[in-house]
Write a protein that holds these residues in place. Sequence first.
Motif, short mmCIF file in Angstrom:
data_model
loop_
_atom_site.label_atom_id
_atom_site.label_comp_id
_atom_site.label_asym_id
_atom_site.label_seq_id
_atom_site.Cartn_x
_atom_site.Cartn_y
_atom_site.Cartn_z
N GLY B 446 144.73 34.24 72.52
CA GLY B 446 145.18 34.23 71.13
C GLY B 446 146.00 33.15 70.75
O GLY B 446 147.19 33.09 70.31
N SER B 447 145.20 31.96 71.15
CA SER B 447 145.96 30.78 70.95
C SER B 447 145.76 29.71 69.61
O SER B 447 144.51 29.79 69.13
CB SER B 447 145.56 29.53 72.10
OG SER B 447 146.12 28.52 72.00
N PRO B 448 146.70 29.55 69.18
CA PRO B 448 146.42 28.87 67.68
C PRO B 448 146.49 27.26 68.26
O PRO B 448 146.37 26.28 67.47
CB PRO B 448 147.99 28.90 67.09
CG PRO B 448 148.83 29.15 68.23
CD PRO B 448 148.21 29.91 69.25
N GLY B 449 146.20 26.91 69.41
CA GLY B 449 146.10 25.67 69.74
C GLY B 449 146.69 25.13 70.84
O GLY B 449 148.14 25.74 70.83
N VAL B 450 146.50 24.51 71.87
CA VAL B 450 147.50 24.14 73.06
C VAL B 450 147.82 22.66 73.30
O VAL B 450 148.33 22.14 74.12
CB VAL B 450 146.56 24.34 74.46
CG1 VAL B 450 146.40 25.93 74.43
CG2 VAL B 450 145.25 23.63 74.59
N GLY B 451 147.84 22.17 72.10
CA GLY B 451 148.43 20.76 71.96
C GLY B 451 147.50 19.57 72.06
O GLY B 451 147.79 18.55 72.17
N VAL B 452 146.25 19.97 72.55
CA VAL B 452 145.18 18.73 72.85
C VAL B 452 143.93 19.11 72.09
O VAL B 452 143.67 19.95 71.57
CB VAL B 452 145.05 18.79 74.57
CG1 VAL B 452 146.21 18.48 75.25
CG2 VAL B 452 144.44 20.06 75.05
N ALA B 453 142.98 17.98 72.19
CA ALA B 453 141.75 18.20 71.72
C ALA B 453 140.55 18.49 72.54
O ALA B 453 139.47 19.08 72.45
CB ALA B 453 141.04 16.88 71.03
N SER B 454 141.14 18.59 73.94
CA SER B 454 140.16 18.67 75.11
C SER B 454 140.77 19.32 76.22
O SER B 454 142.02 18.87 76.72
CB SER B 454 139.33 17.43 75.47
OG SER B 454 138.78 17.54 76.72
N GLU B 488 133.18 25.32 71.72
CA GLU B 488 132.20 24.66 72.89
C GLU B 488 132.84 23.34 73.41
O GLU B 488 133.00 22.92 74.33
CB GLU B 488 130.98 24.50 72.14
CG GLU B 488 129.95 25.76 72.25
CD GLU B 488 129.73 26.16 73.67
OE1 GLU B 488 129.62 27.54 74.07
OE2 GLU B 488 129.60 25.39 74.67
N GLY B 489 133.27 22.43 72.09
CA GLY B 489 133.56 20.99 72.28
C GLY B 489 134.85 21.09 73.29
O GLY B 489 134.92 19.95 73.81
N PHE B 490 135.73 22.04 73.11
CA PHE B 490 137.04 21.83 73.74
C PHE B 490 136.76 21.75 75.45
O PHE B 490 137.69 21.10 75.75
CB PHE B 490 137.94 23.01 73.34
CG PHE B 490 139.40 22.77 74.01
CD1 PHE B 490 140.26 22.38 72.96
CD2 PHE B 490 139.61 23.54 75.07
CE1 PHE B 490 141.47 21.93 73.94
CE2 PHE B 490 140.90 23.49 75.45
CZ PHE B 490 141.95 22.80 74.88
N GLY B 491 135.69 22.60 75.91
CA GLY B 491 135.61 22.51 77.41
C GLY B 491 136.21 23.40 78.28
O GLY B 491 136.04 23.45 79.30
N ALA B 492 136.75 24.62 77.79
CA ALA B 492 137.51 25.46 78.47
C ALA B 492 136.48 26.54 78.62
O ALA B 492 135.18 26.50 78.09
CB ALA B 492 138.75 26.20 77.50
N SER B 493 136.73 27.47 79.74
CA SER B 493 135.63 28.53 79.88
C SER B 493 136.28 29.77 79.05
O SER B 493 137.39 30.38 79.54
CB SER B 493 136.14 28.90 81.43
OG SER B 493 135.59 27.77 82.23
N ARG B 494 135.49 30.01 78.32
CA ARG B 494 135.82 31.22 77.40
C ARG B 494 135.53 32.52 78.15
O ARG B 494 134.61 32.67 78.64
CB ARG B 494 135.18 30.99 76.23
CG ARG B 494 135.87 32.16 75.12
CD ARG B 494 134.95 32.13 73.72
NE ARG B 494 135.51 33.31 72.85
CZ ARG B 494 135.03 33.67 71.81
NH1 ARG B 494 133.56 33.21 71.55
NH2 ARG B 494 135.38 34.79 71.08
N PHE B 495 136.45 33.66 78.30
CA PHE B 495 135.87 34.90 78.94
C PHE B 495 135.89 36.08 77.79
O PHE B 495 136.59 35.63 76.70
CB PHE B 495 137.08 35.01 79.79
CG PHE B 495 138.35 35.28 79.64
CD1 PHE B 495 139.02 36.29 79.34
CD2 PHE B 495 139.16 33.94 79.91
CE1 PHE B 495 140.20 36.39 78.87
CE2 PHE B 495 140.55 34.05 79.56
CZ PHE B 495 141.11 35.13 79.01
#
Lengths: 100, 561
Positions: B446-454, B488-495
């Motif tokens: 439920g993240s509004p962003g983690v402070g980075v682009a990638s 997609e572009g962020f590069g995390a593994s979405r579950f």
Amino acid sequence: MSPPELSADFPSLERAGAVVARLAATVDAAASGVLTASSSEVETALPGSATAEAFRSAVRAWAVVVHCVADDLRVIGWGVSATRDRLGRDDAALARDGRL
Amino acid sequence: MADAAALAAWVPQQLAAVTLRLDDGTDDVLAARSSLARDVGGPLFAAADAWRGAAARACEGRLLAVTDQLATVAAGLGDLAGRTDAAVALAAPVEVLRTDLAAAAALDRAVPADPLGVGAILVRLATRRRVDDDVSAVIAADRRAAGGFDDSCAAAHALLRRWNTAALRDLLASEGVPPGIPAPGSEPALVADWWASRTAAERAQWLATSPAVLGSLDGLPASARDTANRLSLQGFLTAYDALRRSAVDELWRAVAAGDLGGVLSCRDRIDALDRRHAFFVSVAGTLADYAEAAGGDVPVQLLLADAEAFGDHGSAAVAFGDVDTAAHVAFVVPGFRQRVVPELRRAASNAWAVRQSAASTAPAAVDVATVAWVGYDVPMGLDVAFAADATAGAGRLRGALRGLRASRPGRPPHLTVIGHSYGSTAAGVMLRDWPDAGVDDFVAIGSPGVGVASARELHVPPGHVWVGAASGDPVDGLARFGADPATEGFGASRFDAETTHHAGWNPFEEHSHYLDAGGPSLANIAAVVSGRPGDVVPAPRRFELPALPSPQWVDPARRAS
């Protein structure tokens, strides 16, 4: 005194005690060498650096570790020597009693 | 800025001689070890007429132990020699600095054809900038090398903790470490060494006399912090009635005397007492609830209970499982409006759910501890739109994680940080700003962003940044703090993190159900926490946000089609 304990070879124990004492001194000397020489050499190479400061702390810590192990060795050496003396006395007494 | 000329005078190549000396020391120790086995152990215990009996067995045991110790020492000295050899690499940036510094000096000495011309000024400026960059590079390399020696020093301290705490204590004293309690905020490794070098009687005395200080000291073992914080909690709750009665009596005396200043002061004191009381009641209630739920099977540890933090709103951390020994440890960082009062139970319920799920769904019993970490000043209003609370919280979270690592030298756990909502922002900023955090897996839900682009900027091993984003959650796509981590572009593994809670009138309903029992999100997070990334069910693409106010749940089974 249990009979198996009497199977000790006195010259072996004597030699072992001497070797352990010598090894304790060798290990301690290695620590001292590292301690005294290395820190000053790093400080000379990199005066005022974070590296020299961290190196000094690391070397001091390792020197203490080595000293501790050398102390353990000395204790073992004393223990072997003390056992040798005790066995010698006991054996002499047993021999007088005609049991050895 | 450091003196460039002083840095250029460094001669890192000389470290090669130090490496040789350390190698010699290593060889001496190894030779002593061989001699011990050959010249002592063999003749005494392996010969036909071997020494036998109780004394012989005791001696042999001591000899074997010290033989192992010599091997460990040799490995440590060898490692130190390797780090010294690596530090010779400092020579490269120092050489570049020396060259650029010489060029700058030559320029200064030269008389340009046009001394006031723009070209000459630009050349000088560019050279100066290059020198500044060179100085930064040398300092960075110096810090890297120093970090290697710090690790070596920590390894030696860890051995002394096991072998000879008296020697460790003497060493710390010789290094200028005071015998009393380290100041709050002290280096966690130092705190860990200080605690390890105390006798049992001294520890008991410190716990009895200074529980509030010890309870917040990063680097102490979890068991010690638990004891300290429970002592603080009990101490306050026992004294509360008397303290409040005394303050009220004083208030009435001030009223009778017409002392307005005294009245206001007493009122403030009573308010503060009441706030702390509410804090400790919330903590005590949570501990009681989960002591009952755990039924003695799962340790419940109170890692933090600072009633006075953040203007008496307090900070707390409750662990389920033994943080000192667990193979897997996960910190759960809550978000918006989840202060200790009244929400500690909610934060605890999330950590409990993760722990229970991680321990129960694995194929075999897994040793997991989770921490409900309400250790930062969570936003309560409009501050949720800004990064200030997250940035401050990131520093505190880093301290907690470093404390955990320092308290477990040589046996670090598999460490996961789970951030929910704004908590994911605080955790992300921490990972971004401190590459040494030592986090193995990061989960943002439920993240509004983690402070980075990638994801690459988070300094977590590749493939170990995880994102749970329910398709009906309006917060997780906000991208208020950096890029949307579910894209997609962020590069995390979405579950898979869909919930069965359909937003009716409340569009934020789906934001708060990532850790519900039985849901796919909790199962996936539990798999990450317990070191089973292969069991995580991926969510291959980001869903479009449904139109508000009636977002529809998308059946995960149909998403693949």
